[in-house]
Scaffold this motif. Structure first.
Motif, PDB file in Angstrom:
ATOM      1  N   THR A  41      51.319  42.146  35.933  1.00 22.98           N
ATOM      2  CA  THR A  41      50.102  41.337  35.950  1.00 22.98           C
ATOM      3  C   THR A  41      50.063  40.288  34.850  1.00 22.98           C
ATOM      4  O   THR A  41      49.352  39.301  34.954  1.00 22.98           O
ATOM      5  N   ALA A  93      38.141  39.117  28.062  1.00 22.81           N
ATOM      6  CA  ALA A  93      37.719  39.652  29.357  1.00 22.81           C
ATOM      7  C   ALA A  93      37.964  38.644  30.468  1.00 22.81           C
ATOM      8  O   ALA A  93      38.427  38.994  31.562  1.00 22.81           O
ATOM      9  N   GLU A  94      37.641  37.369  30.191  1.00 27.39           N
ATOM     10  CA  GLU A  94      37.858  36.341  31.201  1.00 27.39           C
ATOM     11  C   GLU A  94      39.348  36.155  31.492  1.00 27.39           C
ATOM     12  O   GLU A  94      39.762  35.932  32.636  1.00 27.39           O
ATOM     13  N   ASP A 154      40.520  38.999  33.645  1.00 27.50           N
ATOM     14  CA  ASP A 154      40.020  38.822  35.006  1.00 27.50           C
ATOM     15  C   ASP A 154      40.843  37.768  35.748  1.00 27.50           C
ATOM     16  O   ASP A 154      41.170  37.930  36.927  1.00 27.50           O
ATOM     17  N   TYR A 155      41.176  36.695  35.037  1.00 30.01           N
ATOM     18  CA  TYR A 155      42.011  35.643  35.655  1.00 30.01           C
ATOM     19  C   TYR A 155      43.373  36.194  36.070  1.00 30.01           C
ATOM     20  O   TYR A 155      43.841  35.961  37.190  1.00 30.01           O
ATOM     21  N   ARG A 157      44.214  39.280  36.660  1.00 31.10           N
ATOM     22  CA  ARG A 157      44.067  40.244  37.741  1.00 31.10           C
ATOM     23  C   ARG A 157      43.890  39.529  39.075  1.00 31.10           C
ATOM     24  O   ARG A 157      44.509  39.896  40.081  1.00 31.10           O
ATOM     25  N   ARG A 158      43.059  38.515  39.105  1.00 34.85           N
ATOM     26  CA  ARG A 158      42.836  37.789  40.355  1.00 34.85           C
ATOM     27  C   ARG A 158      44.103  37.064  40.799  1.00 34.85           C
ATOM     28  O   ARG A 158      44.409  37.005  41.990  1.00 34.85           O
TER      29      ARG A 158
END
Length: 280
Positions: free
Chosen positions: A40, A61-62, A65-66, A68-69
């Motif tokens: 990832t 956190a952002e 999240d990026y 992961r997406r």
């Protein structure tokens, strides 16, 4: 031996779908289970500067999240591409952590590891750019490197085996047997410079041809003296023969062999035009 499990490294580079398609084609031809390994980047990746909107207060956190997406999108594309070619045994493994370590660990429970040639699409990550070299040295399994340019839409029909009689070359030949059996033409190519000692006693080319024949592989051998770099001569011979796969040993152990083989390995990995199946 057969390729019962083929692992392919997936990432966000532009060549990842091409690499995955090559691995899927091999898996289908050999009746293999295909594993798409997708690190990832949560541990060792670099976030593009424009990926996260300015003003975000929780950058970590952002960023997570990026990544992961992005990984989920790559996994979805892989699944759709594989499923679109018909029924086949496959899976996607999304893993956090160091990319090299992940590929090595999962590669050790596979029969063949498919990686991509270093290219500029991963220029921000020097470890990933050198992934093939790192994995080849540590995984203990054959590695096939897919070039960063070109289309490889067929199972190889013409194979060149770089044969120098070394331990690494012998391991590569053994590892490549399933592919060699499917090939229409297999050529053992042995190269040396004019000042090098005649190594015919070490090569045992006729014995290797008999070994291959006993494994169902009809091959021929040729030995050439060349004035140019061994890697350049090898790549030139691949083009002359119209081969679409190179089988060779990677790197060496003794200091003398290491100087020669390291140079050839690095040159081939840098200038390859067909997939290269290597063993160390």
């Amino acid at each position: 031996m057969n390729f019962k499990t083929i692992l392919v490294h997936l990432d966000h580079s532009v060549r990842s779908p091409v690499r995955a398609a090559v691995a899927a084609r091999w898996a289908r031809a050999h009746g293999s289970h295909l594993t798409g390994l997708l690190p990832t980047g949560l541990s060792d990746g670099v976030i593009p500067a424009d990926a996260i909107a300015t003003g975000m207060t929780d950058y970590i956190a952002e960023s997570a999240d990026y990544l992961r997406r992005r990984s989920e999108a790559i996994a979805r594309e892989f699944r759709e591409a594989v499923a679109g070619t018909g029924p086949m045994s496959y899976e996607v493994r999304m893993v956090d952590g160091d990319t090299v370590d992940a590929v090595v660990r999962h590669g050790r429970v596979s029969d063949l590891v498919v990686l991509g040639q270093s290219d500029d699409s991963n220029k921000e990550d020097t470890i990933v750019r050198a992934l093939a070299e790192h994995v080849l040295m540590d995984v203990g399994r054959p590695v096939m490197v897919v070039p960063s340019a070109g289309a490889f839409d067929e199972i190889p029909k013409g194979v060149v085996v770089a044969w120098d009689g070394s331990r690494e070359a012998a391991l590569a030949v053994q590892a490549a047997l399933p592919a060699l059996r499917r090939a229409a033409r297999v050529t053992l190519v042995s190269l040396r410079h004019p000042h090098d000692k005649d190594n015919s006693q070490r090569l045992l080319a006729s014995d290797m041809l008999q070994y291959l024949l006993r494994h169902g592989v009809q091959a021929r051998a040729e030995s050439q003296v060349t004035e140019i770099d061994i890697a350049q001569a090898l790549l030139s011979r691949i083009a002359d023969l119209g081969a679409d796969l190179l089988v060779m040993g990677g790197y060496g152990h003794s200091r003398l062999r290491e100087r020669v083989l390291d140079g050839v390995t690095r040159q081939v990995l840098a200038q390859m035009s067909v997939p290269v199946l290597m063993a160390h």
